[in-house]
Design an enzyme around this catalytic site. Sequence first.
Site, PDB file in Angstrom:
ATOM      1  N   CYS A   1       0.842  -1.192   0.000  1.00 51.11           N
ATOM      2  CA  CYS A   1       0.000   0.000   0.000  1.00 51.11           C
ATOM      3  C   CYS A   1       0.874   1.238   0.000  1.00 51.11           C
ATOM      4  CB  CYS A   1      -0.943   0.003   1.202  1.00 51.11           C
ATOM      5  SG  CYS A   1      -0.093   0.183   2.787  1.00 51.11           S
TER       6      CYS A   1
ATOM      7  N   CYS B   1       3.307   1.582   2.842  1.00 51.12           N
ATOM      8  CA  CYS B   1       4.582   0.864   2.656  1.00 51.12           C
ATOM      9  C   CYS B   1       5.553   1.719   1.860  1.00 51.12           C
ATOM     10  CB  CYS B   1       4.339  -0.456   1.926  1.00 51.12           C
ATOM     11  SG  CYS B   1       3.249  -1.609   2.771  1.00 51.12           S
TER      12      CYS B   1
ATOM     13  N   ASP C   1      -4.703  18.583 -25.036  1.00 48.47           N
ATOM     14  CA  ASP C   1      -4.133  18.526 -26.371  1.00 48.47           C
ATOM     15  C   ASP C   1      -5.164  19.082 -27.356  1.00 48.47           C
ATOM     16  OD1 ASP C   1      -2.407  17.667 -28.528  1.00 48.47           O
ATOM     17  OD2 ASP C   1      -3.832  16.042 -28.850  1.00 48.47           O
TER      18      ASP C   1
ATOM     19  N   ASP D   1      -4.677  12.252 -26.799  1.00 45.38           N
ATOM     20  CA  ASP D   1      -5.065  11.047 -27.544  1.00 45.38           C
ATOM     21  C   ASP D   1      -3.938  10.460 -28.366  1.00 45.38           C
ATOM     22  OD1 ASP D   1      -4.948  13.135 -29.430  1.00 45.38           O
ATOM     23  OD2 ASP D   1      -6.311  12.054 -30.764  1.00 45.38           O
TER      24      ASP D   1
ATOM     25  N   ASP E   1       1.485  12.379 -26.604  1.00 43.42           N
ATOM     26  CA  ASP E   1       0.954  12.833 -25.319  1.00 43.42           C
ATOM     27  C   ASP E   1       1.337  11.895 -24.170  1.00 43.42           C
ATOM     28  OD1 ASP E   1      -0.439  15.009 -26.501  1.00 43.42           O
ATOM     29  OD2 ASP E   1      -2.021  13.646 -27.123  1.00 43.42           O
TER      30      ASP E   1
END
Length: 892
Positions: free
Chosen positions: A11, A14, A447, A645, A649
């Site tokens: 987790c 940790c 974008d 997209d 990117d």
Amino acid sequence: MTQYTVTGMSCASCQAHVEKAVSKVPGVKAVSVSLLTNSMGVEGTADSAAVIAAVEKAGYGASLREESAKSSERSASARLRAEEEALKDHTTPKLVRRLEYSVFFLAVLMYITMGHNMWGWPLPSFLSHNHLGLALTQMLLAAAVMIINKDFFTSGFKSLFHGAPNMDALVALGSSVSFGWSVYIFYRMTVLVTHGTASMDLMPLYHNQLYFESAAMIPALITVGKTLESLSKGRTTDALKNLMKMAPKTASVERNGQTVMVGIDEVQSGDIFVVKPGEAIPVDGVIVEGSTAVDESALTGESIPVDKTSGDAVSAATINQSGFIRARATRVGEDTTFSQIVQMVSDAAATKAPIAKIADKVSGIFVPAVIVIAAVVLAGWLLTGHPLAVSLEHAITVLVISCPCALGLATPVAIMVGNGMGAKNGILFKTSEALENTGRIQIVALDKTGTITAGKPEVTDVLPAAGRTEDDLLSLAYALEMQSEHPLARAVVAEAEKRHLQPEKVHDFKALSGNGLTASIGNTSVHGGSGSYIGSIAAIPGDLQKKADALAEQGRTPLFFEQDGRLAGIIAVADVIKPDSAQAIRELQKMGIETVMLTGDNERTARAIGRQAGVNRIIAGVLPDGKEAVIRKLQKRGKVAMVGDGINDAPALTRADIGIAIGAGTDVAIDSADVVLMNSKLTDVSGAVRLSRATIRNIHENLFWAFAYNALLIPMAAGLYPGIHLNPMWGAAAMALSSFTVCMNALRLNLAKVHDASHDRPMNKKALPEMEKAETVITAVNAVNGNPEACPVPVRTETKTDASDASMAEASPDGRQAAGRTETETVLVGGMMCENCERHVTNALKSVDGIVSVKADHRTGKAIVTYTSKPDEAAMKQAIEDADYEYEGVQS
């Protein structure tokens, strides 16, 4: 930076413990631990043995990563393969098997405790009235589930022993206390049987004080969550693997007068390689023969292919679309632009820390506090003269009533319902961290191409000259453009076909490099191209020229057509804005979120699209490393989401606090993102924020009830309320009730209206820090080696400036403003007809000594040159002519 592999983390708590332990090692300058990739990067002079020892002392495992330690001895592709192997998901299959076995034993256990005891379901005769046998069977079944999920107990108790309890400690403690108390009751039952007590006397103990089902249910339910988390983590690391798979594997290289196929690692700088139409370019290079159109969307994200000819640079992983080319390799292996993008995505994934869950943050205080309270209760009752059995019962009741079920369920149940609502509306959150954090974003970087706009050129305006109709003009353009492979030509052809027009037959077709197209239809000559080119053939009426200029200012590309020396008209082509983009941006702004458009396109087009979309700020001309650098700079002001997209990117999507991918985008963009919009609608961005905020509120409500329950009932369990005595049975009942309350509250999320903007408001009323003062124009930027400090800050879209003004500042090739005293002059260039032409002329003139920046404009046929020392006119003329354009002198 030295890379390590860390094991044993479960987790965010940790992760924080490992970072804290390593940061204390002498010589460590900086440390970054990634729960996502189970990796750790350490900067400084610390010995690796000391770093590993610190991790092990904290209760975890660590080792040097082989691919990092031997990087100098391995090829680029070999390192990619090693990295891909390291990222394979080995955890999920183990968790799935654990879950299957747990469900089997838990189902049998629940059949006995719920089916038989409550509803009278049948059992074998030797068990049906045998309370002791039933208790023993429950104990064995619960023990089986606990053994199957032993990792929770080893990790949880280890964290307790190291003084840093995590969520596994809560699970282990709750399950173990329930099991331990039930075993104690079981032995009490055996004592009663030994003394000959009737079966009826065993029933209160059997029905009221055995909690074996709770002991098994806790780790089984947590395993469900861990499995879902592991699946999400595996999909996230697929981004790196898929990006690596895109790297070209072979190249056609000329050796000893022959073309041979070789592995990509065998290509050397200076080699001549050939690329056929449809093939990927293997390494970065410069064309020495041939011309073509290259799809550079893998690097720039722009959908329109770029015309390339002799002397132009090409990049690895881009696609040769139309012509055969020969090129000289300039950068190979890890030096290619594509490899650098892969490295940026990998680095961003390794350093992007997941959000620490609220329950993990409080577990370090909650668990030891409950243990201390239980010990105090035990001692208090003993000191007041009560028997050990009574004192122990109160202490155990405190532990049972403080079982972390409600606390543990508060976040994951709300996350589960929120994820379901998101999936129902086409919004996929890959991790629970993504769902939690999306609602907290303060800045959204978008974008342009394919995100705000449709991503492909379309005809926007048809302006016929006097005496012609729109269909006449389109038919003429159709006949001419259908012979061309240029993307703008395809837009004209698509519009004509949509109107069901029929093209006339043409002959003597020619594509004039840098100017346009020419052909004959019947006995007439036809030309198409830029305004400057057509203007040299036919007179352009002033009203049409003004309309063309206005269209250009709006980011559209005007194409001029003439027939037999008379202008036929103008057709404008542009990448148009999506119908819902402006609405989505308004909704985000209403939520108090700042919007920034980030694009690799030119300034004029960016300004036009940004004005239509209504974004707060624009930054144009940005390459992939520049996008990632801008995101880092924006993160200094607040939490940032990146919406994109394209492959280009990917670094920015990974670097941002939240990466949001359009579902119609590339696989790499989708894999790099934290959130995927399956409907490819920009309004789903605001919908995702809205759903996340509703989920965050629900989590806060759940945590309130969980803590209120503990605050009210722990004192009751300790016996502090006069006249009220709770035994562990009532403690377990209260625990179950708290969990039920949390679950029912989470189910209210099913009523959330994801796309209802009527109740939107800013989540945090505190204003973002002001942006630094910048130039009064939109600045074309590229970061220097990914350094965000070299990246200028964008400006507000409402700033007014003339795009052709000679005073316009532009970044020099290294991304910084030119230092020292500079002067400008205007060079007249013939043959420019589109934005690609502007780019070619700009690159050509920048190669001339003394020139630090260039601003070319195909509408005016001018290039504004900024220089620190007077450039040689002959050199400028040669550079322009080498690029296949006409040098027309310097404007006086």
